[in-house]
Design a protein around this motif. Structure first.
Motif, PDB file in Angstrom:
ATOM      1  N   LEU A 194      15.064-123.772  43.668  1.00  0.00           N
ATOM      2  CA  LEU A 194      15.216-124.699  42.540  1.00  0.00           C
ATOM      3  C   LEU A 194      14.001-125.606  42.428  1.00  0.00           C
ATOM      4  CD1 LEU A 194      18.977-125.723  42.919  1.00  0.00           C
ATOM      5  CD2 LEU A 194      17.957-124.248  41.163  1.00  0.00           C
ATOM      6  N   ARG A 195      13.450-125.999  43.558  1.00  0.00           N
ATOM      7  CA  ARG A 195      12.269-126.865  43.551  1.00  0.00           C
ATOM      8  C   ARG A 195      11.069-126.169  42.900  1.00  0.00           C
ATOM      9  NH1 ARG A 195       9.647-130.672  47.133  1.00  0.00           N
ATOM     10  NH2 ARG A 195       7.446-130.598  46.670  1.00  0.00           N
ATOM     11  N   GLY A 196      10.880-124.872  43.251  1.00  0.00           N
ATOM     12  CA  GLY A 196       9.777-124.106  42.660  1.00  0.00           C
ATOM     13  C   GLY A 196       9.955-123.970  41.156  1.00  0.00           C
ATOM     14  N   LEU A 197      11.174-123.677  40.766  1.00  0.00           N
ATOM     15  CA  LEU A 197      11.494-123.561  39.338  1.00  0.00           C
ATOM     16  C   LEU A 197      11.209-124.885  38.631  1.00  0.00           C
ATOM     17  CD1 LEU A 197      13.002-122.250  36.871  1.00  0.00           C
ATOM     18  CD2 LEU A 197      15.118-123.122  37.867  1.00  0.00           C
ATOM     19  N   ALA A 198      11.663-125.967  39.243  1.00  0.00           N
ATOM     20  CA  ALA A 198      11.527-127.286  38.622  1.00  0.00           C
ATOM     21  C   ALA A 198      10.057-127.681  38.437  1.00  0.00           C
ATOM     22  CB  ALA A 198      12.253-128.332  39.466  1.00  0.00           C
ATOM     23  N   GLU A 199       9.232-127.412  39.467  1.00  0.00           N
ATOM     24  CA  GLU A 199       7.810-127.786  39.367  1.00  0.00           C
ATOM     25  C   GLU A 199       7.116-127.012  38.252  1.00  0.00           C
ATOM     26  OE1 GLU A 199       5.431-127.760  42.900  1.00  0.00           O
ATOM     27  OE2 GLU A 199       6.738-129.176  43.949  1.00  0.00           O
ATOM     28  N   ALA A 200       7.355-125.693  38.228  1.00  0.00           N
ATOM     29  CA  ALA A 200       6.697-124.860  37.221  1.00  0.00           C
ATOM     30  C   ALA A 200       7.172-125.242  35.818  1.00  0.00           C
ATOM     31  CB  ALA A 200       6.962-123.390  37.507  1.00  0.00           C
ATOM     32  N   LEU A 201       8.480-125.415  35.685  1.00  0.00           N
ATOM     33  CA  LEU A 201       9.053-125.746  34.376  1.00  0.00           C
ATOM     34  C   LEU A 201       8.577-127.125  33.904  1.00  0.00           C
ATOM     35  CD1 LEU A 201      10.980-124.992  32.085  1.00  0.00           C
ATOM     36  CD2 LEU A 201      12.866-125.936  33.428  1.00  0.00           C
ATOM     37  N   GLN A 202       8.500-128.081  34.834  1.00  0.00           N
ATOM     38  CA  GLN A 202       8.069-129.431  34.435  1.00  0.00           C
ATOM     39  C   GLN A 202       6.667-129.398  33.819  1.00  0.00           C
ATOM     40  OE1 GLN A 202       9.510-133.164  34.627  1.00  0.00           O
ATOM     41  NE2 GLN A 202       8.249-132.347  32.977  1.00  0.00           N
ATOM     42  N   MET A 203       5.788-128.567  34.424  1.00  0.00           N
ATOM     43  CA  MET A 203       4.421-128.502  33.887  1.00  0.00           C
ATOM     44  C   MET A 203       4.423-127.930  32.465  1.00  0.00           C
ATOM     45  SD  MET A 203       1.004-126.989  35.691  1.00  0.00           S
ATOM     46  CE  MET A 203       1.125-127.824  37.261  1.00  0.00           C
ATOM     47  N   GLU A 204       5.343-126.999  32.219  1.00  0.00           N
ATOM     48  CA  GLU A 204       5.425-126.396  30.879  1.00  0.00           C
ATOM     49  C   GLU A 204       5.964-127.350  29.829  1.00  0.00           C
ATOM     50  OE1 GLU A 204       7.404-122.660  30.362  1.00  0.00           O
ATOM     51  OE2 GLU A 204       6.371-121.740  32.063  1.00  0.00           O
ATOM     52  N   VAL A 205       6.949-128.151  30.211  1.00  0.00           N
ATOM     53  CA  VAL A 205       7.683-128.887  29.172  1.00  0.00           C
ATOM     54  C   VAL A 205       7.308-130.361  29.031  1.00  0.00           C
ATOM     55  CG1 VAL A 205       9.649-127.295  29.264  1.00  0.00           C
ATOM     56  CG2 VAL A 205       9.690-129.386  30.662  1.00  0.00           C
ATOM     57  N   LYS A 206       6.453-130.842  29.938  1.00  0.00           N
ATOM     58  CA  LYS A 206       6.091-132.263  29.861  1.00  0.00           C
ATOM     59  C   LYS A 206       5.483-132.655  28.511  1.00  0.00           C
ATOM     60  CE  LYS A 206       4.609-134.420  33.704  1.00  0.00           C
ATOM     61  NZ  LYS A 206       3.543-134.707  34.677  1.00  0.00           N
ATOM     62  N   PRO A 207       4.586-131.807  27.932  1.00  0.00           N
ATOM     63  CA  PRO A 207       4.031-132.186  26.626  1.00  0.00           C
ATOM     64  C   PRO A 207       5.097-132.285  25.532  1.00  0.00           C
ATOM     65  CG  PRO A 207       2.900-130.254  27.526  1.00  0.00           C
ATOM     66  CD  PRO A 207       4.024-130.553  28.444  1.00  0.00           C
ATOM     67  N   TYR A 208       6.243-131.712  25.761  1.00  0.00           N
ATOM     68  CA  TYR A 208       7.337-131.780  24.785  1.00  0.00           C
ATOM     69  C   TYR A 208       8.291-132.931  25.102  1.00  0.00           C
ATOM     70  CZ  TYR A 208       5.656-127.185  23.455  1.00  0.00           C
ATOM     71  OH  TYR A 208       4.863-126.139  23.039  1.00  0.00           O
ATOM     72  N   ASN A 209       7.846-133.801  26.017  1.00  0.00           N
ATOM     73  CA  ASN A 209       8.641-134.984  26.330  1.00  0.00           C
ATOM     74  C   ASN A 209       9.988-134.635  26.981  1.00  0.00           C
ATOM     75  OD1 ASN A 209       9.034-137.779  26.386  1.00  0.00           O
ATOM     76  ND2 ASN A 209      10.199-137.720  24.477  1.00  0.00           N
ATOM     77  N   ILE A 210       9.995-133.502  27.719  1.00  0.00           N
ATOM     78  CA  ILE A 210      11.205-133.110  28.449  1.00  0.00           C
ATOM     79  C   ILE A 210      10.937-133.388  29.924  1.00  0.00           C
ATOM     80  CG2 ILE A 210      12.731-131.185  29.063  1.00  0.00           C
ATOM     81  CD1 ILE A 210      11.779-129.865  26.384  1.00  0.00           C
ATOM     82  N   TYR A 211      11.896-134.023  30.579  1.00  0.00           N
ATOM     83  CA  TYR A 211      11.678-134.376  31.986  1.00  0.00           C
ATOM     84  C   TYR A 211      12.711-133.735  32.901  1.00  0.00           C
ATOM     85  CZ  TYR A 211       7.862-137.248  30.630  1.00  0.00           C
ATOM     86  OH  TYR A 211       6.646-137.635  30.137  1.00  0.00           O
ATOM     87  N   ILE A 212      12.198-133.226  34.021  1.00  0.00           N
ATOM     88  CA  ILE A 212      13.024-132.504  34.990  1.00  0.00           C
ATOM     89  C   ILE A 212      13.252-133.408  36.200  1.00  0.00           C
ATOM     90  CG2 ILE A 212      13.190-130.383  36.364  1.00  0.00           C
ATOM     91  CD1 ILE A 212      12.688-129.710  33.457  1.00  0.00           C
ATOM     92  N   THR A 213      14.469-133.367  36.720  1.00  0.00           N
ATOM     93  CA  THR A 213      14.788-134.105  37.945  1.00  0.00           C
ATOM     94  C   THR A 213      15.342-133.121  38.976  1.00  0.00           C
ATOM     95  OG1 THR A 213      15.335-136.110  36.707  1.00  0.00           O
ATOM     96  CG2 THR A 213      16.270-135.931  38.921  1.00  0.00           C
ATOM     97  N   VAL A 214      14.841-133.210  40.209  1.00  0.00           N
ATOM     98  CA  VAL A 214      15.448-132.432  41.292  1.00  0.00           C
ATOM     99  C   VAL A 214      16.111-133.417  42.242  1.00  0.00           C
ATOM    100  CG1 VAL A 214      15.116-130.622  42.998  1.00  0.00           C
ATOM    101  CG2 VAL A 214      13.464-130.895  41.166  1.00  0.00           C
ATOM    102  N   ALA A 215      17.423-133.256  42.441  1.00  0.00           N
ATOM    103  CA  ALA A 215      18.154-134.157  43.335  1.00  0.00           C
ATOM    104  C   ALA A 215      18.349-133.481  44.692  1.00  0.00           C
ATOM    105  CB  ALA A 215      19.499-134.513  42.721  1.00  0.00           C
ATOM    106  N   TYR A 216      18.166-134.258  45.748  1.00  0.00           N
ATOM    107  CA  TYR A 216      18.296-133.732  47.109  1.00  0.00           C
ATOM    108  C   TYR A 216      19.378-134.501  47.876  1.00  0.00           C
ATOM    109  CZ  TYR A 216      13.643-131.894  45.990  1.00  0.00           C
ATOM    110  OH  TYR A 216      12.572-131.265  45.395  1.00  0.00           O
ATOM    111  N   PRO A 217      20.658-134.313  47.537  1.00  0.00           N
ATOM    112  CA  PRO A 217      21.690-135.106  48.219  1.00  0.00           C
ATOM    113  C   PRO A 217      21.870-134.699  49.685  1.00  0.00           C
ATOM    114  CG  PRO A 217      22.555-134.009  46.248  1.00  0.00           C
ATOM    115  CD  PRO A 217      21.231-133.414  46.538  1.00  0.00           C
ATOM    116  N   PRO A 218      22.281-135.648  50.522  1.00  0.00           N
ATOM    117  CA  PRO A 218      22.699-135.314  51.886  1.00  0.00           C
ATOM    118  C   PRO A 218      24.148-134.811  51.843  1.00  0.00           C
ATOM    119  CG  PRO A 218      22.900-137.660  51.545  1.00  0.00           C
ATOM    120  CD  PRO A 218      22.431-137.072  50.246  1.00  0.00           C
TER     121      PRO A 218
END
Ligand SMILES: NC(=O)C1=CN([C@@H]2O[C@H](COP(=O)(O)OP(=O)(O)OC[C@H]3O[C@@H](n4cnc5c(N)ncnc54)[C@H](OP(=O)(O)O)[C@@H]3O)[C@@H](O)[C@H]2O)C=CC1
Ligand SMILES: CCCCCCCCCCCCCCCC(=O)[C@@H](N)CO
Length: 333
Positions: A194-218
């Motif tokens: 999920l982290r890999g997906l999130a990083e790659a996707l964030q780079m794609e969608v940032k110019p469109y003002n879309i923000y990705i969050t990855v949560a790491y709960p204990p």
């Protein structure tokens, strides 16, 4: 004299960073009236995320498989309404099976409650056990639910978010998605993915003002956690006891706050803070303060981390010796 100059330069540099900070910090999302979709919204962390968003005035779509659980949760959530227009929509679907179906139900949800402003991918499950004891279908099923089950809904909502040039997508990973631990050979990789997906996707969608969050709960007190605990190896239990069990309400509050702000990293507690700094790697930053903390603290936290790893290794070794002892006494009896 030289030292003073260096200090002055450093201060100037940090001030400069802060001056450009509005360029990298997203504008907070407004939840009142927003459409929030929560997969895994009928139980545990997902349910609490839905309640938290509903309390802040959002319209909610809950996604999970079991219809009765969905309807029961809908009733529970509706107690927290803040205005009489608010709606909770339930959709029974397996997010990991058929992409066409997932895309279809999300289309219907958008027709009813408007375009999705925030998607929280919370559907997931865990199986623990020693690598050689886990059946192959555990690896396959966990990857399907935890990874593909987040890809499908995200893929279905991204086009509209890009058109509208706004949106938030949350992936609920785990502390076990930041480090590999005994017993988690089937689970951890799905959360790292999920982290890999999130990083790659964030780079794609940032110019469109879309923000990705990855949560790491204990470890969090939920029905899913209770289920997982039934078959957890002793080693995994002992290692996990290093950090305490959180309440789902608290985890949900932090996830929702970070998603609203558009923070890429969402962590809980002091262990969570150290792990997030330590594993920040090449992940995007959403504030200058965050970047500065990573630069300053990473080395020190590595030292702390090595002590933790040493203690985990010794737990595993002690358990192995204990097992061998009890096996040999079994044989001699
Ligand atoms: N609890 C913990 O200690 C931690 C949990 N996490 C992660 O947080 C997420 C939520 O965990 P938790 O609240 O404990 O889980 P729960 O088991 O309590 O709830 C899981 C939810 O997901 C739904 N779900 C499961 N599989 C599917 C599927 N294939 N399609 C659609 N919905 C599905 C379930 O409903 P139904 O069965 O009806 O489909 C339920 O609503 C998971 O991704 C988990 O890995 C991360 C760190 C710690
Ligand atoms: C330098 C900092 C070091 C910090 C060490 C942290 C100790 C980690 C403890 C392990 C917790 C495991 C969480 C898995 C939760 C999970 O995803 C499942 N419960 C899902 O059901």
């Amino acid at each position: 004299m030289l030292l003073l100059l260096a200090a002055a330069l450093l201060v100037a540099f940090v001030l400069l960073l802060y001056m450009v900070s509005p360029l990298i910090s997203p504008k907070p999302l407004k939840l009142p009236g927003a459409h929030v979709v929560v997969t895994g919204g009928s139980s545990g962390i997902g349910k609490c995320v839905a309640i938290e968003c509903y309390k802040q005035g959002a319209f909610i779509t809950l996604i999970a498989r079991n219809e009765n659980k969905l309807l029961q949760t809908k009733k529970e959530i509706e107690k927290y309404s803040v205005n009489d227009k608010q709606v909770v929509l339930c959709i029974s679907v397996d997010v990991s099976k058929d992409y066409g179906h997932v895309e279809n139900v999300l289309k219907q949800a958008q027709e009813k409650l408007g375009p999705v402003d925030m998607l929280v991918n919370c559907a997931g499950t865990s199986i623990t056990g020693k690598f050689e004891d886990l059946e192959m279908n555990c690896f396959e099923n966990l990857m399907a639910i935890n990874y593909l089950g987040s890809v499908y809904p995200s893929h279905a909502v991204i086009p509209t978010m890009k058109e509208r040039r706004m949106g938030r997508i949350v992936f609920v990973s785990s502390q076990a998605g930041q480090l590999g631990l005994f017993g988690y050979t089937a689970y951890s990789p799905t959360k790292f993915a999920l982290r890999g997906l999130a990083e790659a996707l964030q780079m794609e969608v940032k110019p469109y003002n879309i923000y990705i969050t990855v949560a790491y709960p204990p470890d969090t007190d939920t029905p899913g956690f209770a289920e997982e605990s039934k078959t957890k190896p002793l080693e995994t239990k002992l290692i996990s006891e290093t950090s305490s069990v959180c309440q789902a309400e608290q985890v949900a509050r932090i996830i929702v706050k970070d998603a609203i702000q558009g923070n890429f990293n969402s962590y809980i507690g002091s262990d969570g803070y150290m792990l997030s700094i330590l594993t920040s790697g090449m992940s995007p930053v959403t504030s200058i303060t965050e970047g500065l903390q990573q630069m300053v603290c990473m080395g020190i936290f590595r030292i702390v981390g090595l002590f933790y790893l040493g203690s985990f290794d010794s737990i595993v070794r002690r358990c192995m010796i204990q097992r061998e002892k009890s096996e040999s006494t079994d044989k001699t009896e």
